[in-house]
Design an enzyme around this catalytic site. Structure first.
Site, PDB file in Angstrom:
ATOM      1  N   HIS A 119       0.840  -1.196   0.000  1.00 28.75           N
ATOM      2  CA  HIS A 119       0.000   0.000   0.000  1.00 28.75           C
ATOM      3  C   HIS A 119       0.876   1.247   0.000  1.00 28.75           C
ATOM      4  O   HIS A 119       1.814   1.368   0.787  1.00 28.75           O
ATOM      5  CB  HIS A 119      -0.897  -0.016   1.236  1.00 28.75           C
ATOM      6  CG  HIS A 119      -1.901   1.089   1.273  1.00 28.75           C
ATOM      7  ND1 HIS A 119      -1.763   2.192   2.078  1.00 28.75           N
ATOM      8  CD2 HIS A 119      -3.063   1.254   0.599  1.00 28.75           C
ATOM      9  CE1 HIS A 119      -2.801   2.997   1.912  1.00 28.75           C
ATOM     10  NE2 HIS A 119      -3.603   2.448   1.021  1.00 28.75           N
ATOM     11  N   ASP A 177      -7.299  13.674  -6.916  1.00 30.61           N
ATOM     12  CA  ASP A 177      -6.963  12.362  -6.349  1.00 30.61           C
ATOM     13  C   ASP A 177      -8.279  11.712  -5.951  1.00 30.61           C
ATOM     14  O   ASP A 177      -8.934  12.160  -5.014  1.00 30.61           O
ATOM     15  CB  ASP A 177      -6.039  12.527  -5.144  1.00 30.61           C
ATOM     16  CG  ASP A 177      -5.616  11.193  -4.542  1.00 30.61           C
ATOM     17  OD1 ASP A 177      -6.049  10.138  -5.039  1.00 30.61           O
ATOM     18  OD2 ASP A 177      -4.837  11.203  -3.570  1.00 30.61           O
ATOM     19  N   MET A 178      -8.664  10.674  -6.662  1.00 23.12           N
ATOM     20  CA  MET A 178      -9.985  10.102  -6.431  1.00 23.12           C
ATOM     21  C   MET A 178      -9.992   8.584  -6.552  1.00 23.12           C
ATOM     22  O   MET A 178      -9.252   8.010  -7.351  1.00 23.12           O
ATOM     23  CB  MET A 178     -10.977  10.672  -7.440  1.00 23.12           C
ATOM     24  CG  MET A 178     -10.519  10.553  -8.890  1.00 23.12           C
ATOM     25  SD  MET A 178     -11.762  11.042 -10.092  1.00 23.12           S
ATOM     26  CE  MET A 178     -12.574   9.472 -10.375  1.00 23.12           C
ATOM     27  N   ALA A 179     -10.804   7.969  -5.724  1.00 20.12           N
ATOM     28  CA  ALA A 179     -11.063   6.547  -5.881  1.00 20.12           C
ATOM     29  C   ALA A 179     -12.064   6.384  -7.006  1.00 20.12           C
ATOM     30  O   ALA A 179     -12.843   7.294  -7.307  1.00 20.12           O
ATOM     31  CB  ALA A 179     -11.628   5.960  -4.590  1.00 20.12           C
ATOM     32  N   LYS A 227     -19.395   4.407 -15.776  1.00 21.67           N
ATOM     33  CA  LYS A 227     -18.236   5.261 -16.025  1.00 21.67           C
ATOM     34  C   LYS A 227     -17.125   4.980 -15.010  1.00 21.67           C
ATOM     35  O   LYS A 227     -15.956   4.788 -15.363  1.00 21.67           O
ATOM     36  CB  LYS A 227     -18.645   6.733 -15.989  1.00 21.67           C
ATOM     37  CG  LYS A 227     -19.632   7.102 -17.083  1.00 21.67           C
ATOM     38  CD  LYS A 227     -20.057   8.563 -17.005  1.00 21.67           C
ATOM     39  CE  LYS A 227     -21.067   8.891 -18.094  1.00 21.67           C
ATOM     40  NZ  LYS A 227     -21.510  10.309 -18.039  1.00 21.67           N
ATOM     41  N   GLY A 309      -9.008  19.472  -5.387  1.00 20.65           N
ATOM     42  CA  GLY A 309      -7.838  19.580  -4.530  1.00 20.65           C
ATOM     43  C   GLY A 309      -7.773  20.857  -3.720  1.00 20.65           C
ATOM     44  O   GLY A 309      -6.966  20.967  -2.794  1.00 20.65           O
TER      45      GLY A 309
END
Length: 337
Positions: A119, A177-179, A227, A309
């Site tokens: 990780h 920054d995204m899951a 998506k 951000g």
């Protein structure tokens, strides 16, 4: 759940000492702590120092090699591979981005995959590093299965985050920054730690029904239906298949089998805008875009349109002055010799 607020350098020192006591080199302990503190400063506590205890458990069980010495191998003029030797993903991804940055400065672009990793924490740390060098940064990493594919009932994909960092001149870098899930798994874990319910739509139970109890979450759902599902598969291709690593249900679980190395893969990329247009023109255009977005009339319930951000950057500015806030249980663990 009670919390404490302390200066970030104090918390970082405690984290570093914990890792050094576990046999991690000072250099690697500092880097891991940097990435964790970066997340807490930005208010993304799910990827912050609360992860320290888990990493130490993996070290003690044998799943993370504390004395790993990752190495870089160039595979072409603008490509390379980092072998993480089953050490910390934070160190491995950082090394990969360093090499991508150097290649981008001299050849316009640099792309590096990472193998035999673990990780790596918040991807924003690595893309921001590229943006601070006036480069565009990209990063992806796969995670173990927790997300159902669109139209499916069983988990197959991970939260599979993706991040971009873009420099500007007068504004802070644009950081996305995204899951690719509706929410990162860390958010679920954070709510468990705090004893708080989660919003509907974050997670589903074993029958695929939406739940608000974080302890009842069996799987997550992809954001935006098909998506987010499609982007999640792309992340698995770039950080898994392209790196020669596992994908989807074949990825080692984070919180099981602590004695086994996870063999994760990552992908990072740095792009030099000056190889496509003038750097000054690019930076000025980024400023113009950000400024004009700020000038868009806000909808009801919003005070201003922000860029991705920006909230986290505002949190960081405040946290640098006031300190970072973490769960008391996490602080107590870090403070225990």
């Amino acid at each position: 759940m009670s919390t404490v607020t302390k200066p970030h350098h104090e918390i970082k020192s405690m984290v570093v000492n914990k890792f050094i006591a576990a046999g991690v080199s000072n250099e690697h302990a500092e880097k891991v702590a940097d990435v964790l503190i970066h997340a807490d400063l930005r208010g993304v506590n799910s990827h912050g120092v609360l992860r320290t205890e888990h990493y130490l458990n993996r070290i003690n069980a044998g799943g993370i090699k504390p004395d790993a010495t990752p190495g870089f191998t160039a595979t072409g003029p603008v490509t390379g591979v980092v072998d993480g030797e089953d050490g910390f993903g934070h160190v491995n991804a950082d090394l990969a981005m360093d090499h991508a940055i150097q290649m981008a400065k001299t050849a316009g672009i640099g792309m590096v995959t990472v193998v035999n990793s673990s990780h790596c924490g918040a991807l924003s740390y690595f893309v921001e590093k590229a943006a601070n060098e006036n480069l565009i940064g990209m990063a992806m990493t796969h995670t173990d299965k927790i997300v159902v594919p669109f139209g499916g009932k069983e988990a197959f994909l991970g939260t599979n985050p993706i991040a971009y960092g873009v420099p500007a001149r007068n504004n802070k870098p644009f950081i996305l920054d995204m899951a690719t899930s509706n929410v990162a798994l860390g958010k679920i874990l954070q709510h468990r730690e705090l004893g708080k319910d989660i919003p509907a739509g974050w997670g589903v139970d074993e029958n695929g029904n939406s739940v608000t109890d974080p302890h009842a979450v069996k799987s997550l759902t992809p954001f935006g239906g098909p998506k987010g599902y499609g982007l999640s598969v792309i992340v698995d291709i770039f950080s898994g298949l392209l790196a020669g690593a596992a994908f989807g249900p074949h990825i080692s679980p984070m919180y099981e089998g602590l004695d086994k190395p996870r063999k994760l893969g990552h992908y990072v990329c740095a792009i030099n805008p000056s190889f496509f247009t003038t750097l000054d023109g690019f930076l000025d255009s980024m400023d113009q875009m950000i400024d004009e977005l700020h000038q868009v009339q806000p909808a009801e319930g919003f005070s201003q349109v922000l860029v991705p951000g920006e909230i986290e950057q505002q949190n960081e500015e405040r946290s640098l002055k006031e300190g970072i806030t973490i769960a008391s249980s996490v602080y107590d663990f870090l403070a225990t010799p």
